[in-house]
Design a protein around this motif. Structure first.
Motif, short mmCIF file in Angstrom:
data_model
loop_
_atom_site.label_atom_id
_atom_site.label_comp_id
_atom_site.label_asym_id
_atom_site.label_seq_id
_atom_site.Cartn_x
_atom_site.Cartn_y
_atom_site.Cartn_z
N LEU A 77 36.77 50.81 24.59
CA LEU A 77 36.51 50.42 25.98
C LEU A 77 37.29 51.26 26.99
O LEU A 77 36.91 51.35 28.15
N GLY A 78 38.41 51.83 26.54
CA GLY A 78 39.25 52.58 27.47
C GLY A 78 40.07 51.68 28.37
O GLY A 78 40.50 52.09 29.44
N VAL A 79 40.29 50.46 27.93
CA VAL A 79 41.11 49.50 28.68
C VAL A 79 41.86 48.66 27.65
O VAL A 79 41.36 48.40 26.56
N GLU A 80 43.07 48.24 27.98
CA GLU A 80 43.88 47.50 27.03
C GLU A 80 43.23 46.16 26.66
O GLU A 80 42.76 45.43 27.53
N VAL A 81 43.21 45.88 25.37
CA VAL A 81 42.81 44.57 24.89
C VAL A 81 44.07 43.93 24.30
O VAL A 81 44.60 44.41 23.30
N ILE A 82 44.55 42.89 24.96
CA ILE A 82 45.83 42.27 24.58
C ILE A 82 45.64 41.46 23.30
O ILE A 82 44.77 40.60 23.21
N ASN A 83 46.46 41.76 22.31
CA ASN A 83 46.38 41.06 21.03
C ASN A 83 47.27 39.82 21.08
O ASN A 83 48.49 39.89 20.99
N ALA A 84 46.62 38.67 21.22
CA ALA A 84 47.33 37.40 21.25
C ALA A 84 46.98 36.59 20.00
O ALA A 84 46.68 35.40 20.07
N GLY A 85 47.02 37.27 18.85
CA GLY A 85 46.71 36.61 17.59
C GLY A 85 47.97 36.11 16.90
O GLY A 85 48.99 36.80 16.91
N VAL A 86 47.90 34.94 16.30
CA VAL A 86 49.03 34.35 15.56
C VAL A 86 48.54 33.96 14.17
O VAL A 86 47.73 33.04 14.02
N PRO A 87 49.02 34.65 13.12
CA PRO A 87 48.59 34.32 11.77
C PRO A 87 48.88 32.86 11.41
O PRO A 87 49.93 32.32 11.75
N GLY A 88 47.93 32.22 10.75
CA GLY A 88 48.11 30.85 10.29
C GLY A 88 47.85 29.78 11.31
O GLY A 88 47.92 28.58 10.99
N GLU A 89 47.52 30.16 12.54
CA GLU A 89 47.36 29.17 13.60
C GLU A 89 46.10 28.33 13.42
O GLU A 89 45.03 28.84 13.07
N THR A 90 46.22 27.04 13.70
CA THR A 90 45.08 26.13 13.69
C THR A 90 44.58 25.95 15.13
O THR A 90 45.24 26.36 16.09
N THR A 91 43.43 25.30 15.28
CA THR A 91 42.90 25.07 16.63
C THR A 91 43.80 24.15 17.43
O THR A 91 43.92 24.30 18.66
N SER A 92 44.45 23.19 16.77
CA SER A 92 45.37 22.28 17.48
C SER A 92 46.56 23.07 18.03
O SER A 92 46.99 22.85 19.18
N GLU A 93 47.08 23.98 17.23
CA GLU A 93 48.20 24.81 17.68
C GLU A 93 47.75 25.79 18.75
O GLU A 93 48.47 26.04 19.73
N GLY A 94 46.55 26.33 18.60
CA GLY A 94 46.02 27.25 19.60
C GLY A 94 45.80 26.57 20.93
O GLY A 94 46.05 27.16 21.99
N LEU A 95 45.34 25.33 20.88
CA LEU A 95 45.10 24.57 22.10
C LEU A 95 46.40 24.38 22.88
O LEU A 95 46.40 24.44 24.13
N LYS A 96 47.50 24.18 22.17
CA LYS A 96 48.80 24.03 22.84
C LYS A 96 49.32 25.36 23.38
O LYS A 96 49.98 25.40 24.41
N ARG A 97 49.05 26.45 22.68
CA ARG A 97 49.57 27.76 23.07
C ARG A 97 48.76 28.40 24.20
O ARG A 97 49.29 29.20 25.00
N LEU A 98 47.49 28.08 24.28
CA LEU A 98 46.58 28.74 25.21
C LEU A 98 47.03 28.74 26.67
O LEU A 98 46.96 29.79 27.34
N PRO A 99 47.47 27.63 27.24
CA PRO A 99 47.83 27.62 28.67
C PRO A 99 48.87 28.68 29.04
O PRO A 99 48.76 29.31 30.10
N SER A 100 49.86 28.89 28.20
CA SER A 100 50.89 29.88 28.50
C SER A 100 50.33 31.29 28.47
O SER A 100 50.74 32.15 29.26
N VAL A 101 49.37 31.54 27.58
CA VAL A 101 48.73 32.87 27.50
C VAL A 101 47.88 33.11 28.74
O VAL A 101 47.91 34.20 29.33
N LEU A 102 47.13 32.10 29.16
CA LEU A 102 46.29 32.23 30.36
C LEU A 102 47.16 32.46 31.60
O LEU A 102 46.82 33.26 32.48
N LYS A 103 48.27 31.74 31.68
CA LYS A 103 49.17 31.87 32.83
C LYS A 103 49.83 33.24 32.85
O LYS A 103 50.00 33.85 33.92
#
Length: 218
Positions: A77-103
């Motif tokens: 794409l020629g533009v940075e794609v931020i890697n916000a992946g966490v190995p082993g994460e479940t959807t419940s854990e992702g739901l808690k982590r998401l707001p801080s990533v969006l902010k």
């Protein structure tokens, strides 16, 4: 066996034509791949912010970080794609982590790929579906677009995505990329183990996402 001059020249011409069409096909194939990797045109002062949010398949487990799909996609794409992946994460854990990533990143587009670890741990599909829906709603409220990636269904031997991903995409009105990892993991040459692609596998994932991202940014 005697071959006449006419037959000899016919064979030479056939070989020449065969090589010509083969080379032409290879050139066209390379040109098509190059076209898919033409950098996006955007305002340099306000480039799109793309965040890849997910588990080990986003992080790039099975390959080096430089060969994760967000890294390959950044090059295409020629533009940075931020890697916000966490190995082993479940959807419940992702739901808690998401707001801080969006902010933190205030993304234009979020590539969402969660749920594989839930299935591995025997979580109910209804729980995964609800957590995905909540994450999508949170992303949309932030003003970002969502690109949902389905996760291979463990109970279907990874041959297809779990059916609830398409249901969630339809209910929330987001773009859905179907069987992305399932198709890659079906090829032995593209995976590092049963659950993760290798570097070439992640590149194949990025190629398909490349087109979907471009369409979202049009």
């Amino acid at each position: 066996m005697h071959i006449s001059k006419l037959e000899f020249f016919a064979v030479v011409i056939a070989i020449f034509l065969g090589l010509h069409f083969y080379n032409q096909q290879m050139v066209e194939s390379e040109q098509l791949e190059e076209m898919m990797e033409i950098p996006l045109y955007f305002d340099e002062e306000n480039p799109p912010v793309i965040v890849a949010f997910g588990n080990s398949l986003t992080y790039g487990s099975g390959a080096s970080r430089e060969k994760s799909y967000p890294a390959w996609l950044s090059k295409m794409l020629g533009v940075e794609v931020i890697n916000a992946g966490v190995p082993g994460e479940t959807t419940s854990e992702g739901l808690k982590r998401l707001p801080s990533v969006l902010k933190r990143y205030r993304p234009t587009i979020v590539i969402l790929s969660e749920g594989a670890n839930d299935m591995l741990r025997g979580k109910r599909y209804s729980t995964i579906r609800e957590n995905l829906r909540k994450m999508i709603e949170s992303i949309k409220r932030s003003g970002a677009k969502v690109l949902l990636i389905g996760m291979p269904d463990i109970n279907a031997l990874l041959m297809d995505d779990a059916g609830f991903y398409e249901e969630v995409a339809q209910q929330t009105g987001v773009t859905y990329v179907e069987d992305l990892f399932a198709d890659v993991l079906a090829e032995d040459t593209l995976k590092s183990d049963y659950l993760h692609p290798n570097g070439e596998g992640y590149k194949a994932v990025a190629k398909k996402l490349n087109q979907a991202i471009r369409e979202l940014l049009e």
